[in-house]
Design a protein around this motif. Structure first.
Motif, PDB file in Angstrom:
ATOM      1  N   LEU A 162       0.690  -1.130  -0.020  1.00 40.45           N
ATOM      2  CA  LEU A 162       0.031   0.076  -0.060  1.00 40.45           C
ATOM      3  C   LEU A 162       0.881   1.352   0.059  1.00 40.45           C
ATOM      4  O   LEU A 162       0.563   2.182  -0.581  1.00 40.45           O
ATOM      5  N   SER A 163       1.879   1.267   0.648  1.00 36.18           N
ATOM      6  CA  SER A 163       2.836   2.661   1.193  1.00 36.18           C
ATOM      7  C   SER A 163       4.080   2.179   1.123  1.00 36.18           C
ATOM      8  O   SER A 163       4.377   1.212   1.643  1.00 36.18           O
ATOM      9  N   ILE A 164       5.070   2.962   0.904  1.00 39.71           N
ATOM     10  CA  ILE A 164       6.466   2.935   1.131  1.00 39.71           C
ATOM     11  C   ILE A 164       6.985   4.233   1.243  1.00 39.71           C
ATOM     12  O   ILE A 164       6.708   5.229   0.793  1.00 39.71           O
ATOM     13  N   THR A 165       8.230   4.203   2.259  1.00 39.56           N
ATOM     14  CA  THR A 165       9.047   5.389   2.606  1.00 39.56           C
ATOM     15  C   THR A 165      10.208   4.876   3.059  1.00 39.56           C
ATOM     16  O   THR A 165      10.553   3.841   3.347  1.00 39.56           O
ATOM     17  N   SER A 166      11.056   5.876   2.795  1.00 35.21           N
ATOM     18  CA  SER A 166      12.621   5.544   3.320  1.00 35.21           C
ATOM     19  C   SER A 166      13.035   6.548   4.456  1.00 35.21           C
ATOM     20  O   SER A 166      12.585   7.574   4.527  1.00 35.21           O
TER      21      SER A 166
END
Length: 750
Positions: free
Chosen positions: A534-538
């Protein structure tokens, strides 16, 4: 002759300590004495003193190599009573009993270990106890207080501190942010700058303008990253973009020189406008005013507050509230401010898909129904770039220029399906002389995911003139896709790398540098989840190699690009996974929300522990990406409220009171006219308030009335998109998009 009294409990050899070797064998000079025929149940005072002295050095994990010890079985763990001898027992019987006691050692599973020590014991040696209970009883009988001392045999270790136990502030900082100097300096810098009471909910203009004159925070202003690395990234990290060979191929790959007429672009790529205007109700709750707003028209809602003057402490705005409302008449899908803009002009990217009637004219009869797991038809869609003017408000900060209305500067028209996700490259870029050559202004790199499941990167530029441009993009600067799935979300890792989540649970990482092959190939492609990402971040810029992903199965994972199989962590699984997640470099934590109407954050060092960041009045539908210049969070709800909170104070001290403030409340009504887009009502002027973060458990025996009910609101009332401005001078600017098509832009710096 009467029989001797014996204990009814099981007998077994018991470890005793003595300094007389003959006595341990049952041999004594005066065998007929009463003292030796009646051994006492208690130890002598000298033996108790020895046990008390040796207890201080007792450790269950470190045994003295010179001490002989037994490997006791389960029978030795029970407390046993010694035999009681009577006067009628003869010396021969005593000797036989002593022989049986000594022969009982042969039943042990050890060969050279003895339960009776024949050498004097010093205070350095560690006594052996049959069980922790017997140890505690011996210590208490000798006058040693064991209430506040945990027994060595009962000691446990989890590998980390228990966050529920009281711990010192230095240990709390180390366990939350780590023991590295860079992380601790960044945390102290954030504490000294943003943990004051004035910044409890929203950022203040004073704090945004303030600059420390001392060089005490080496890694603080760069969020824990090395300042030299940050400077090298904003300069040498963009050399490829200006390179004569690589950069030229990248620019030539994008075909966006096709100019369109305004009528053609608006009719095909933008939603069709309603015949009548949208009604807006706003102002003081007791005296709201009505305004009409047409398609792509803007309104200064400060006109509704002209009769209410601001306080004397506010030296910037003459009115109580000032900001802009723009009507797009359809659901706002995406909002994103362009980074790297240090001038008075700020640019906002807005996406509103076309309506079902327009899609019907471009679809065929063989097309299947909508599904997020497969490619969708190539419907027309447009990316709108709006320009907002600012004016100086402090030494560094700027506020909105209410004398200049916002205007549409660029319309990028595509035919790749609905534009679902957009993200500007957050890496700062040093200005160069070639940026404004050929009469164009460089805005930045914009990545997006379209309905056909492909990732594309556009190099957005504006002409030097002030006229609105209508451009058709036939080919992007970079394009990539996994053949077996569709792209669902993405995040920037560097000026050249992008991580993309896929519908099959895989995560792929591409480099956007041009290559000779016809199709780009990811250099990282591994399964992270079992289903749709659904979502990704670093964790950029502190730890850009760490990524956080959420899946449709409710799992949230923190993992490393180096070794995702072993270097990963996960908090408690949710029933409904959040659709948005973002990393805050100031908090050094990942921020998101849950299905219980709570905002939450998870520090990288304590990712398994979830902390509440606010309690919302209804289900959370959107969240603004975290800012690099202040720790305030924005959450949009289904009932139309936007709530702001600063969780830094509770992160530093868990018993700190939680404060939150509602930015505005929006309500929508369809009305009776089908040709109208309805009416929207805004409420402003909410004060900051404390909020209890205790959750209502389903097993509560006294549930409150209505605690299990969920209110369903109209989709047009929802807050569908939120965004903070990523530039420092305008870091207090925020925008919110509603399901009815209204976009609100306001400077929230107090």
């Amino acid at each position: 002759m009467s029989s001797a009294r014996r204990s009814g409990r099981l007998k077994g050899p018991r470890t005793t300590y003595t300094i007389d070797a003959f006595e341990s064998a049952g041999i004594s000079d005066d065998s007929g004495s009463e003292e030796q025929q009646k051994p006492s149940k208690k130890r002598s005072q000298s033996q108790l003193n020895e046990a008390s002295a040796s207890d201080d050095d007792f450790k269950a994990e470190e045994m003295d190599d010179n001490d002989d010890h037994d490997e006791d079985d389960e029978d030795d763990e029970e407390e046993e009573e010694e035999e009681v001898y009577t006067e009628e027992d003869s010396p021969q019987r005593l000797s036989a009993k002593a022989s049986r006691k000594s022969s009982g050692l042969k039943r042990r599973d050890v060969d050279d270990s003895f339960a009776v020590s024949t050498t004097p014991r010093t205070s350095r040696e560690n006594p052996q106890y049959s069980s922790p209970r017997s140890q505690q009883k011996v210590l208490e009988s000798s006058g040693v207080n064991t209430k506040n001392k945990s027994l060595a045999a009962e000691t446990r270790s989890r590998g980390c501190n228990d966050i529920k136990e009281n711990e010192s502030k230095p240990m709390h900082y180390i366990s939350t942010f780590g023991d590295d100097t860079r992380d601790l300096l960044a945390a102290v810098y954030a504490r000294d700058r943003w943990a004051r009471g004035i910044d409890t909910c929203l950022p203040t203009r004073y704090t945004l303008d303030h600059q420390s004159s001392l060089n005490d925070y080496e890694f603080g202003p760069t969020w824990g990253a090395d300042p030299q690395d940050v400077e090298q990234e904003r300069t040498a990290g963009w050399d490829w973009y200006y390179d004569a060979a690589v950069g030229r191929r990248f620019h030539r790959a994008q075909e966006s020189n096709i100019k369109l007429k305004e009528a053609e672009a608006r009719q095909k790529y933008l939603p069709q406008a309603k015949k009548r205007k949208h009604t807006i109700l706003l102002g003081p709750a007791s005296d709201q005013k009505s305004f009409s707003l047409g398609y792509h028209e803007s309104l200064n809602f400060g006109r509704a507050w002209v009769d209410f003057k601001a306080q004397k402490s506010d030296r910037v705005n003459a009115n109580v509230r000032e900001g802009w409302l723009i009507n797009f008449e359809h659901k706002v899908q995406c909002l994103a401010w362009a980074p790297g803009q240090d001038g008075l002009s700020q640019y906002l990217a807005v996406v509103t898909p076309i309506g079902p009637a327009q899609k019907g004219s471009h679809s065929s009869q063989d097309e299947e129904g909508f599904s997020s797991f497969r490619e969708m038809p190539s419907y027309p869609c447009a990316l709108q770039l709006w320009e907002f003017k600012g004016e100086p408000a402090g030494p560094i900060t700027r506020t909105l220029d209410m004398q200049t209305s916002p205007r549409l500067r660029l319309l990028l028209c595509t035919e790749w399906g609905d534009l679902r996700r957009i993200a500007w490259c957050p890496t700062d870029r040093a200005k160069r002389a070639t940026d404004d050559n050929d009469g164009t202004k460089n805005i930045g790199l914009l990545a997006g995911i379209w309905g056909d499941g492909k990732l594309r990167v556009l190099d957005v530029k504006l002409s030097s003139g002030g006229a609105t441009e209508f451009v058709a993009v036939r080919k992007p600067a970079f394009e990539a896709k996994i053949p077996s799935s569709v792209s669902t979300c993405m995040t920037w890792l560097s000026p050249t790398d992008i991580a993309v989540g896929c519908s099959d649970g895989f995560v792929a990482i591409w480099s956007i540098l041009p290559i000779d092959d016809l199709e780009a190939v990811p250099y990282f492609h591994k399964p992270i989840h079992a289903s749709y990402v659904l979502s990704i971040t670093s964790a950029y810029p502190t730890n850009p190699h760490l990524l956080v992903t959420t899946s449709i199965d409710g799992e949230t994972r923190l993992w490393s690009m180096v070794d995702p199989e072993s270097d990963n962590a996960a908090p408690v699984r949710q029933r409904q996974a959040p659709g948005q997640i973002s990393y805050s470099p100031i908090l050094q934590a990942v921020c998101t929300y849950d299905e219980n109407d709570f905002g939450r954050y998870m520090p990288l060092r304590r990712f398994f522990a979830t902390h509440s960041a606010g309690r919302m009045p209804s289900s959370v539908t959107s969240m603004a990406p975290c800012s690099f210049f202040h720790p305030s969070l924005l959450f949009g709800t289904a009932s139309g409220e936007v709530v702001a909170a600063n969780p830094l104070r509770r992160l530093l001290y868990s018993k700190e009171q939680h404060w939150q403030q509602t930015w505005f409340s929006h309500d929508w009504s369809p009305g009776t006219d089908k040709n109208r887009s309805g009416a929207s009502r805004f409420f402003d002027g909410f004060r900051a308030e404390t909020q209890s973060l205790a959750r209502n458990l389903s097993g509560d025996k006294r549930p409150q009335i209505g605690s299990y009910l969920t209110t369903i609101h109209d989709e047009q009332t929802h807050v569908t998109a939120l965004a903070w401005n990523p530039n420092r001078a305008t870091a207090g600017w925020a925008c919110a998009g509603m399901g009815c098509g209204i976009v609100r832009v306001e400077d929230l710096a107090i």
